[in-house]
Design a protein around this motif. Structure first.
Motif, PDB file in Angstrom:
ATOM      1  N   PHE A   1       0.837  -1.199   0.000  1.00 59.01           N
ATOM      2  CA  PHE A   1       0.000   0.000   0.000  1.00 59.01           C
ATOM      3  C   PHE A   1       0.870   1.246   0.000  1.00 59.01           C
ATOM      4  CE2 PHE A   1      -2.160  -3.471   2.065  1.00 59.01           C
ATOM      5  CZ  PHE A   1      -3.360  -3.502   1.388  1.00 59.01           C
ATOM      6  N   VAL A   2       0.338   2.307  -0.574  1.00 57.44           N
ATOM      7  CA  VAL A   2       0.982   3.621  -0.515  1.00 57.44           C
ATOM      8  C   VAL A   2       0.118   4.481   0.391  1.00 57.44           C
ATOM      9  CG1 VAL A   2       1.693   5.659  -1.804  1.00 57.44           C
ATOM     10  CG2 VAL A   2       1.949   3.390  -2.831  1.00 57.44           C
ATOM     11  N   LEU A   3       0.713   5.014   1.452  1.00 53.05           N
ATOM     12  CA  LEU A   3      -0.028   5.851   2.398  1.00 53.05           C
ATOM     13  C   LEU A   3       0.121   7.315   1.997  1.00 53.05           C
ATOM     14  CD1 LEU A   3       0.862   4.147   5.802  1.00 53.05           C
ATOM     15  CD2 LEU A   3      -0.968   3.607   4.179  1.00 53.05           C
ATOM     16  N   ARG A   4      -1.012   8.005   1.951  1.00 56.33           N
ATOM     17  CA  ARG A   4      -1.048   9.423   1.558  1.00 56.33           C
ATOM     18  C   ARG A   4      -1.912  10.201   2.537  1.00 56.33           C
ATOM     19  NH1 ARG A   4       0.514   9.949  -3.909  1.00 56.33           N
ATOM     20  NH2 ARG A   4       0.659   7.939  -4.968  1.00 56.33           N
ATOM     21  N   ASP A   5      -1.627  11.491   2.665  1.00 56.52           N
ATOM     22  CA  ASP A   5      -2.473  12.342   3.507  1.00 56.52           C
ATOM     23  C   ASP A   5      -3.683  12.798   2.695  1.00 56.52           C
ATOM     24  OD1 ASP A   5      -1.646  14.474   1.892  1.00 56.52           O
ATOM     25  OD2 ASP A   5      -0.326  15.337   3.406  1.00 56.52           O
ATOM     26  N   SER A   6      -4.538  13.624   3.292  1.00 58.41           N
ATOM     27  CA  SER A   6      -5.790  14.029   2.631  1.00 58.41           C
ATOM     28  C   SER A   6      -5.552  14.887   1.389  1.00 58.41           C
ATOM     29  CB  SER A   6      -6.693  14.766   3.620  1.00 58.41           C
ATOM     30  OG  SER A   6      -6.027  15.908   4.112  1.00 58.41           O
TER      31      SER A   6
ATOM     32  N   LYS B   1      -0.403  13.844  -0.618  1.00 56.03           N
ATOM     33  CA  LYS B   1       1.047  13.789  -0.434  1.00 56.03           C
ATOM     34  C   LYS B   1       1.414  12.460   0.233  1.00 56.03           C
ATOM     35  CE  LYS B   1       4.809  15.985   2.005  1.00 56.03           C
ATOM     36  NZ  LYS B   1       5.099  16.540   3.296  1.00 56.03           N
ATOM     37  N   VAL B   2       2.444  11.794  -0.311  1.00 59.04           N
ATOM     38  CA  VAL B   2       2.840  10.508   0.264  1.00 59.04           C
ATOM     39  C   VAL B   2       3.405  10.700   1.666  1.00 59.04           C
ATOM     40  CG1 VAL B   2       3.296   9.413  -1.965  1.00 59.04           C
ATOM     41  CG2 VAL B   2       5.155  10.527  -0.759  1.00 59.04           C
ATOM     42  N   LEU B   3       3.112   9.739   2.517  1.00 58.67           N
ATOM     43  CA  LEU B   3       3.593   9.773   3.905  1.00 58.67           C
ATOM     44  C   LEU B   3       4.860   8.921   4.003  1.00 58.67           C
ATOM     45  CD1 LEU B   3       0.158   9.368   5.709  1.00 58.67           C
ATOM     46  CD2 LEU B   3       1.471  11.470   5.381  1.00 58.67           C
ATOM     47  N   SER B   4       5.996   9.533   3.717  1.00 58.51           N
ATOM     48  CA  SER B   4       7.261   8.805   3.775  1.00 58.51           C
ATOM     49  C   SER B   4       7.766   8.740   5.214  1.00 58.51           C
ATOM     50  CB  SER B   4       8.302   9.469   2.875  1.00 58.51           C
ATOM     51  OG  SER B   4       8.551  10.786   3.294  1.00 58.51           O
ATOM     52  N   ASP B   5       8.506   7.685   5.497  1.00 57.21           N
ATOM     53  CA  ASP B   5       9.095   7.456   6.830  1.00 57.21           C
ATOM     54  C   ASP B   5       8.058   7.586   7.943  1.00 57.21           C
ATOM     55  OD1 ASP B   5      11.704   7.059   5.750  1.00 57.21           O
ATOM     56  OD2 ASP B   5      11.881   9.234   5.508  1.00 57.21           O
ATOM     57  N   THR B   6       6.880   7.048   7.718  1.00 62.14           N
ATOM     58  CA  THR B   6       5.779   7.111   8.670  1.00 62.14           C
ATOM     59  C   THR B   6       5.547   5.742   9.291  1.00 62.14           C
ATOM     60  OG1 THR B   6       4.703   8.868   7.405  1.00 62.14           O
ATOM     61  CG2 THR B   6       3.313   7.630   8.929  1.00 62.14           C
ATOM     62  N   HIS B   7       5.471   5.696  10.607  1.00 62.31           N
ATOM     63  CA  HIS B   7       5.192   4.436  11.305  1.00 62.31           C
ATOM     64  C   HIS B   7       3.728   4.059  11.088  1.00 62.31           C
ATOM     65  CE1 HIS B   7       9.022   4.392  13.347  1.00 62.31           C
ATOM     66  NE2 HIS B   7       8.831   5.647  13.719  1.00 62.31           N
ATOM     67  N   TYR B   8       3.488   2.771  10.895  1.00 57.38           N
ATOM     68  CA  TYR B   8       2.121   2.285  10.731  1.00 57.38           C
ATOM     69  C   TYR B   8       1.986   0.931  11.424  1.00 57.38           C
ATOM     70  CZ  TYR B   8       4.140  -0.684   7.115  1.00 57.38           C
ATOM     71  OH  TYR B   8       4.907  -1.595   6.444  1.00 57.38           O
ATOM     72  N   THR B   9       0.738   0.588  11.707  1.00 57.67           N
ATOM     73  CA  THR B   9       0.398  -0.717  12.264  1.00 57.67           C
ATOM     74  C   THR B   9      -0.733  -1.290  11.435  1.00 57.67           C
ATOM     75  OG1 THR B   9       1.011  -0.007  14.490  1.00 57.67           O
ATOM     76  CG2 THR B   9      -0.396  -1.953  14.324  1.00 57.67           C
ATOM     77  N   VAL B  10      -0.617  -2.551  11.072  1.00 60.08           N
ATOM     78  CA  VAL B  10      -1.655  -3.244  10.317  1.00 60.08           C
ATOM     79  C   VAL B  10      -2.292  -4.268  11.236  1.00 60.08           C
ATOM     80  CG1 VAL B  10      -2.112  -4.805   8.391  1.00 60.08           C
ATOM     81  CG2 VAL B  10      -0.512  -2.909   8.113  1.00 60.08           C
ATOM     82  N   ARG B  11      -3.609  -4.287  11.269  1.00 60.39           N
ATOM     83  CA  ARG B  11      -4.349  -5.310  12.014  1.00 60.39           C
ATOM     84  C   ARG B  11      -5.086  -6.169  10.988  1.00 60.39           C
ATOM     85  NH1 ARG B  11      -5.918  -6.159  17.177  1.00 60.39           N
ATOM     86  NH2 ARG B  11      -5.392  -4.055  17.809  1.00 60.39           N
TER      87      ARG B  11
ATOM     88  N   ILE C   1      -7.965  -5.855   6.111  1.00 61.42           N
ATOM     89  CA  ILE C   1      -6.925  -5.381   7.009  1.00 61.42           C
ATOM     90  C   ILE C   1      -7.202  -3.911   7.297  1.00 61.42           C
ATOM     91  CG2 ILE C   1      -5.206  -7.005   6.120  1.00 61.42           C
ATOM     92  CD1 ILE C   1      -3.803  -4.601   4.846  1.00 61.42           C
ATOM     93  N   VAL C   2      -6.745  -3.454   8.451  1.00 60.83           N
ATOM     94  CA  VAL C   2      -6.902  -2.058   8.845  1.00 60.83           C
ATOM     95  C   VAL C   2      -5.507  -1.505   9.068  1.00 60.83           C
ATOM     96  CG1 VAL C   2      -7.859  -0.476  10.566  1.00 60.83           C
ATOM     97  CG2 VAL C   2      -9.121  -2.548   9.936  1.00 60.83           C
ATOM     98  N   ILE C   3      -5.222  -0.347   8.504  1.00 62.04           N
ATOM     99  CA  ILE C   3      -3.909   0.289   8.679  1.00 62.04           C
ATOM    100  C   ILE C   3      -4.075   1.516   9.554  1.00 62.04           C
ATOM    101  CG2 ILE C   3      -1.960   1.397   7.535  1.00 62.04           C
ATOM    102  CD1 ILE C   3      -2.608  -0.245   5.038  1.00 62.04           C
ATOM    103  N   TYR C   4      -3.323   1.541  10.651  1.00 62.48           N
ATOM    104  CA  TYR C   4      -3.311   2.688  11.570  1.00 62.48           C
ATOM    105  C   TYR C   4      -2.010   3.452  11.382  1.00 62.48           C
ATOM    106  CZ  TYR C   4      -6.767  -0.181  14.054  1.00 62.48           C
ATOM    107  OH  TYR C   4      -7.850  -0.950  14.390  1.00 62.48           O
ATOM    108  N   LEU C   5      -2.081   4.770  11.440  1.00 54.31           N
ATOM    109  CA  LEU C   5      -0.856   5.553  11.437  1.00 54.31           C
ATOM    110  C   LEU C   5      -0.296   5.564  12.843  1.00 54.31           C
ATOM    111  CD1 LEU C   5      -1.768   8.572   9.143  1.00 54.31           C
ATOM    112  CD2 LEU C   5      -0.556   6.479   8.580  1.00 54.31           C
TER     113      LEU C   5
END
Length: 139
Positions: A84-89, A92-102, A130-134
């Motif tokens: 997945f590619v994480l982006r803000d609203s 913009k891509v969220l680089s070097d961002t911690h995430y948790t997947v459930r 799956i759910v991705i948390y920032l």
């Protein structure tokens, strides 16, 4: 060093569809005695989990996934393998961002996106929610 014999029985061969890695992994770990205080390591995520949880899986495919060695599995053709590619609203891509997947079975996986906002690949043997948390979410 004491040599050990690997005993593979017909009951430890879950299916001929499984590759050699899955069959050998299952034949080794399914025969261990209970070890309530032992921990196993997922080499892909660097996280430890109870060894008895590993022993509880009914297939080698589940075991190699839990151990983080599924990338070497030859029988994973039917698995879902998503990144997945994480982006803000604003997009913009969220680089070097911690995430948790459930995952739907409540397993957690943690990581940090790369410079292009990509997560690591997540592999499941069927379609799952799956759910991705920032940030890092505690169990």
């Amino acid at each position: 060093m004491e040599s050990q014999n690997l005993k593979i029985t017909r009951t430890s061969m879950a299916s001929e569809e499984n590759c050699l890695l899955c069959r050998v992994t299952y034949s080794i770990f399914s025969t261990y005695s209970p070890m309530p205080h032992a921990m196993a390591l997922n080499v892909e995520t660097g996280e430890f989990f109870p060894f008895d949880q590993l022993r509880s899986y009914s297939t080698g495919r589940e075991m190699v996934e839990a151990l983080g060695t599924a990338w070497a599995c030859q029988c994973s053709r039917g698995w879902f393998h998503q990144q997945f590619v994480l982006r803000d609203s604003q997009g913009k891509v969220l680089s070097d961002t911690h995430y948790t997947v459930r995952f739907s079975d409540n397993r957690l996986a943690r990581g940090t996106t790369d410079t292009e906002g990509r997560t690591r690949r997540f592999r499941t043997n069927d379609a799952r929610q799956i759910v991705i948390y920032l940030g890092h979410k505690d169990a």
